[in-house]
Every structure is written in C-alpha cells, then in structure tokens.
Design a protein around this motif. Structure first.
Motif, PDB file in Angstrom:
ATOM      1  N   ASP A   1       0.806  -1.193  -0.102  1.00 52.76           N
ATOM      2  CA  ASP A   1      -0.004  -0.058  -0.076  1.00 52.76           C
ATOM      3  C   ASP A   1       0.933   1.251   0.034  1.00 52.76           C
ATOM      4  N   PHE A   2       0.461   2.238  -0.905  1.00 54.38           N
ATOM      5  CA  PHE A   2       1.271   3.212  -1.128  1.00 54.38           C
ATOM      6  C   PHE A   2       0.541   4.467   0.157  1.00 54.38           C
TER       7      PHE A   2
ATOM      8  N   LEU B   1      13.178  15.959  16.808  1.00 54.05           N
ATOM      9  CA  LEU B   1      12.413  15.546  15.352  1.00 54.05           C
ATOM     10  C   LEU B   1      13.193  14.373  14.898  1.00 54.05           C
ATOM     11  N   PRO B   2      12.584  13.466  14.156  1.00 51.54           N
ATOM     12  CA  PRO B   2      13.209  12.319  13.429  1.00 51.54           C
ATOM     13  C   PRO B   2      13.500  12.944  11.815  1.00 51.54           C
ATOM     14  N   LEU B   3      14.378  13.506  11.884  1.00 44.29           N
ATOM     15  CA  LEU B   3      14.787  14.282  10.416  1.00 44.29           C
ATOM     16  C   LEU B   3      15.209  13.293   9.549  1.00 44.29           C
ATOM     17  N   GLY B   4      14.539  13.562   8.217  1.00 44.03           N
ATOM     18  CA  GLY B   4      14.933  12.711   7.069  1.00 44.03           C
ATOM     19  C   GLY B   4      14.377  11.347   7.035  1.00 44.03           C
ATOM     20  N   LYS B   5      13.662  10.907   8.080  1.00 42.92           N
ATOM     21  CA  LYS B   5      12.927   9.633   8.388  1.00 42.92           C
ATOM     22  C   LYS B   5      11.279   9.577   8.332  1.00 42.92           C
ATOM     23  N   ARG B   6      10.757   8.765   7.646  1.00 46.63           N
ATOM     24  CA  ARG B   6       9.453   8.514   7.406  1.00 46.63           C
ATOM     25  C   ARG B   6       8.795   7.807   8.671  1.00 46.63           C
ATOM     26  N   SER B   7       7.929   8.521   9.428  1.00 48.80           N
ATOM     27  CA  SER B   7       7.232   7.739  10.453  1.00 48.80           C
ATOM     28  C   SER B   7       5.868   7.453   9.981  1.00 48.80           C
ATOM     29  N   VAL B   8       5.279   6.332  10.621  1.00 45.75           N
ATOM     30  CA  VAL B   8       3.917   5.853  10.052  1.00 45.75           C
ATOM     31  C   VAL B   8       2.997   6.252  11.379  1.00 45.75           C
ATOM     32  N   HIS B   9       1.837   6.817  10.997  1.00 41.98           N
ATOM     33  CA  HIS B   9       1.011   7.050  12.008  1.00 41.98           C
ATOM     34  C   HIS B   9      -0.732   6.749  11.754  1.00 41.98           C
ATOM     35  N   SER B  10      -1.246   6.293  12.731  1.00 41.46           N
ATOM     36  CA  SER B  10      -2.698   5.940  12.737  1.00 41.46           C
ATOM     37  C   SER B  10      -3.341   7.077  12.405  1.00 41.46           C
TER      38      SER B  10
ATOM     39  N   TYR C   1      -8.455  12.874   7.818  1.00 46.48           N
ATOM     40  CA  TYR C   1     -10.074  12.559   7.602  1.00 46.48           C
ATOM     41  C   TYR C   1     -10.337  12.362   6.107  1.00 46.48           C
ATOM     42  N   ARG C   2     -11.394  11.897   5.688  1.00 48.43           N
ATOM     43  CA  ARG C   2     -12.093  11.445   4.625  1.00 48.43           C
ATOM     44  C   ARG C   2     -13.268  12.247   4.283  1.00 48.43           C
ATOM     45  N   LYS C   3     -13.372  12.651   2.935  1.00 41.55           N
ATOM     46  CA  LYS C   3     -14.776  12.914   2.535  1.00 41.55           C
ATOM     47  C   LYS C   3     -15.625  11.631   2.323  1.00 41.55           C
ATOM     48  N   PRO C   4     -17.139  11.788   2.273  1.00 42.31           N
ATOM     49  CA  PRO C   4     -17.809  10.704   1.851  1.00 42.31           C
ATOM     50  C   PRO C   4     -17.536  10.345   0.310  1.00 42.31           C
ATOM     51  N   GLY C   5     -17.459   9.185   0.047  1.00 40.84           N
ATOM     52  CA  GLY C   5     -17.436   8.693  -1.385  1.00 40.84           C
ATOM     53  C   GLY C   5     -15.860   8.802  -1.805  1.00 40.84           C
ATOM     54  N   SER C   6     -14.951   9.508  -1.270  1.00 44.14           N
ATOM     55  CA  SER C   6     -13.657   9.884  -1.699  1.00 44.14           C
ATOM     56  C   SER C   6     -12.568   8.836  -1.023  1.00 44.14           C
ATOM     57  N   GLN C   7     -11.686   8.509  -1.841  1.00 40.93           N
ATOM     58  CA  GLN C   7     -10.439   7.687  -1.474  1.00 40.93           C
ATOM     59  C   GLN C   7      -9.354   8.408  -0.671  1.00 40.93           C
ATOM     60  N   ASP C   8      -9.349   9.706  -1.115  1.00 42.10           N
ATOM     61  CA  ASP C   8      -8.201  10.665  -0.508  1.00 42.10           C
ATOM     62  C   ASP C   8      -8.246  10.929   0.818  1.00 42.10           C
ATOM     63  N   MET C   9      -6.884  10.905   1.483  1.00 43.95           N
ATOM     64  CA  MET C   9      -6.812  11.170   3.025  1.00 43.95           C
ATOM     65  C   MET C   9      -6.680  12.613   3.050  1.00 43.95           C
ATOM     66  N   LEU C  10      -7.197  13.394   3.592  1.00 40.03           N
ATOM     67  CA  LEU C  10      -7.013  14.637   3.637  1.00 40.03           C
ATOM     68  C   LEU C  10      -6.685  15.154   5.180  1.00 40.03           C
TER      69      LEU C  10
ATOM     70  N   GLU D   1       1.396  14.425   0.078  1.00 38.97           N
ATOM     71  CA  GLU D   1       1.489  13.321  -1.184  1.00 38.97           C
ATOM     72  C   GLU D   1       0.556  12.258  -1.127  1.00 38.97           C
ATOM     73  N   SER D   2      -0.415  12.304  -1.876  1.00 37.35           N
ATOM     74  CA  SER D   2      -1.674  11.317  -1.923  1.00 37.35           C
ATOM     75  C   SER D   2      -1.126   9.636  -1.769  1.00 37.35           C
ATOM     76  N   GLY D   3      -1.768   9.081  -1.235  1.00 42.64           N
ATOM     77  CA  GLY D   3      -1.526   7.562  -0.945  1.00 42.64           C
ATOM     78  C   GLY D   3      -2.728   6.692  -1.124  1.00 42.64           C
ATOM     79  N   GLU D   4      -2.825   5.504  -0.852  1.00 49.54           N
ATOM     80  CA  GLU D   4      -3.889   4.668  -1.084  1.00 49.54           C
ATOM     81  C   GLU D   4      -4.333   3.987   0.125  1.00 49.54           C
ATOM     82  N   ALA D   5      -3.352   4.020   1.268  1.00 51.40           N
ATOM     83  CA  ALA D   5      -3.751   3.284   2.389  1.00 51.40           C
ATOM     84  C   ALA D   5      -4.969   3.983   3.195  1.00 51.40           C
ATOM     85  N   LYS D   6      -5.627   3.384   4.134  1.00 53.12           N
ATOM     86  CA  LYS D   6      -6.700   3.839   4.526  1.00 53.12           C
ATOM     87  C   LYS D   6      -7.022   4.010   6.066  1.00 53.12           C
ATOM     88  N   VAL D   7      -5.839   3.546   6.745  1.00 58.00           N
ATOM     89  CA  VAL D   7      -5.887   3.718   8.481  1.00 58.00           C
ATOM     90  C   VAL D   7      -4.616   4.524   8.751  1.00 58.00           C
ATOM     91  N   THR D   8      -3.520   4.455   7.950  1.00 62.88           N
ATOM     92  CA  THR D   8      -2.192   4.963   8.490  1.00 62.88           C
ATOM     93  C   THR D   8      -1.671   6.101   7.482  1.00 62.88           C
TER      94      THR D   8
END
Length: 195
Positions: A12-13, A35-44, A77-86, A131-138
C-alpha cells in the motif's frame, strides 16, 4: 474473513505529509533535536498528530521554550465517497496565533489543510506538502529543515499558477534597442520599425 485480508499490505502506498521547517535562528540552536529528521514515520489516521514543546503531550516536539506546550494538531479525515486522505489543522496555542497561507487561526480554530500550505507560528515557518496515497488507516510523516524561508516562494496561495511572460518572440535581442525598450510584445502585435 481471515486477518490477512483485512490488514494493509506493505505494498500500500501511504499518504505522506512532508513537513519542512525554517526558523531564522535554527543554525545556532538545537530546535529540531527531538524530531526524526529525514526519516518517514507511520501514524494511525484516527489519532491527531500534535506538535509543541511538551514531548509527553505531543507526538513531536520542538526544543524551544517560546513554542507553546501544545502548538498545533493535524487530523486526518476523508470526505464521503472519496478515497483521498485529507488533513485539517487546529491551533492549540492559547497565547499565539497560527496562520495557514496567510489566514489566521485563533485558539482551537480549525481549517482544512490544502495540498501545499505555509504554516506560521512565532518565528517558525512550516511548509506542509501532502503526497497522496492509497492506505486507509495510516499515513506517513517526514520532517526536513530548510535553509531558506519557504515564504520566499511565489504564489503560495495558488501553487499551481506560475506567472508567465509572453514576449511574442523567443529572442528579444533580434530587435533594435528602441523596440526592446518597449518591453514584452504580445504575439498578435505587429511593430513597424526602421532597419
């Protein structure tokens, strides 16, 4: 339904927030040491990402006594009917204002975060790019320090628009000095001049 069908895969992107900081005195102070500079951190996505001075109350901390204990929160958050995480941003500081692309937010006020936003509080400038992605929970967050203030960029309010000057000709040097002094020419103009 078995567990492997409901879990996200590593393929998942993830949506990523690129958060770029600038402070005029950042070179002589350890402002970003926590801060964890230059590293990607995953969040719920269901937990707000909080930034401030208090490393116990906030997800990420700035080592600066002038920053509020809790400065701001980013909420997915997400808007109804949209896959984008905003994302929305909320000012958590009682003593300081926060601005998003020049629009001020008072204490506990919230606004939607555009795909590219200039956030200011105190002497800090933060450029946040989604940067848009597909994952829904993180989602991911990546921190960076800029060497120049992001406010120097032009057209922060409308990032997709860049002014373009139409000269009417690819080369202005082919015209006599008197014509070049007139400035840019429109493509449908016809100028008569002596050679």
């Amino acid at each position: 339904m078995n567990v492997s069908q409901t879990m996200e895969t590593e393929e998942d992107f993830l949506t990523c927030l690129h958060i770029k900081f600038y402070h005029p005195q950042q070179s002589c102070r350890g402002l970003y040491g926590l801060l964890p500079l230059g590293k990607r951190s995953v969040h719920s996505a269901d937990d707000p990402l909080k930034l401030g001075r208090d490393n116990q109350a906030c997800t990420y901390s700035l080592a600066d006594p002038r920053v509020s204990r809790k400065q701001l929160a980013l909420q997915a958050y997400r808007k109804p009917g949209s896959q984008d995480m905003l994302f929305s941003i909320q000012n958590l500081s009682q003593r300081g204002r926060l601005s998003v692309n020049s629009s001020a937010l008072g204490y506990l006020e919230r606004t939607d975060l555009p795909d590219k936003a200039l956030i200011r509080f105190g002497e800090y400038e933060m450029l946040i790019i989604r940067e848009s992605g597909e994952a829904k929970v993180t989602f991911e967050v990546e921190f960076e320090v800029l060497t120049a203030p992001p406010s120097r960029e032009t057209c922060m309010c409308v990032p997709s628009m860049t002014p373009v000057m139409d000269t009417g000709s690819g080369v202005m040097n082919g015209f006599p000095t008197a014509v070049r002094a007139l400035g840019p020419l429109e493509t449908d103009e016809t100028l008569m001049y002596d050679s």
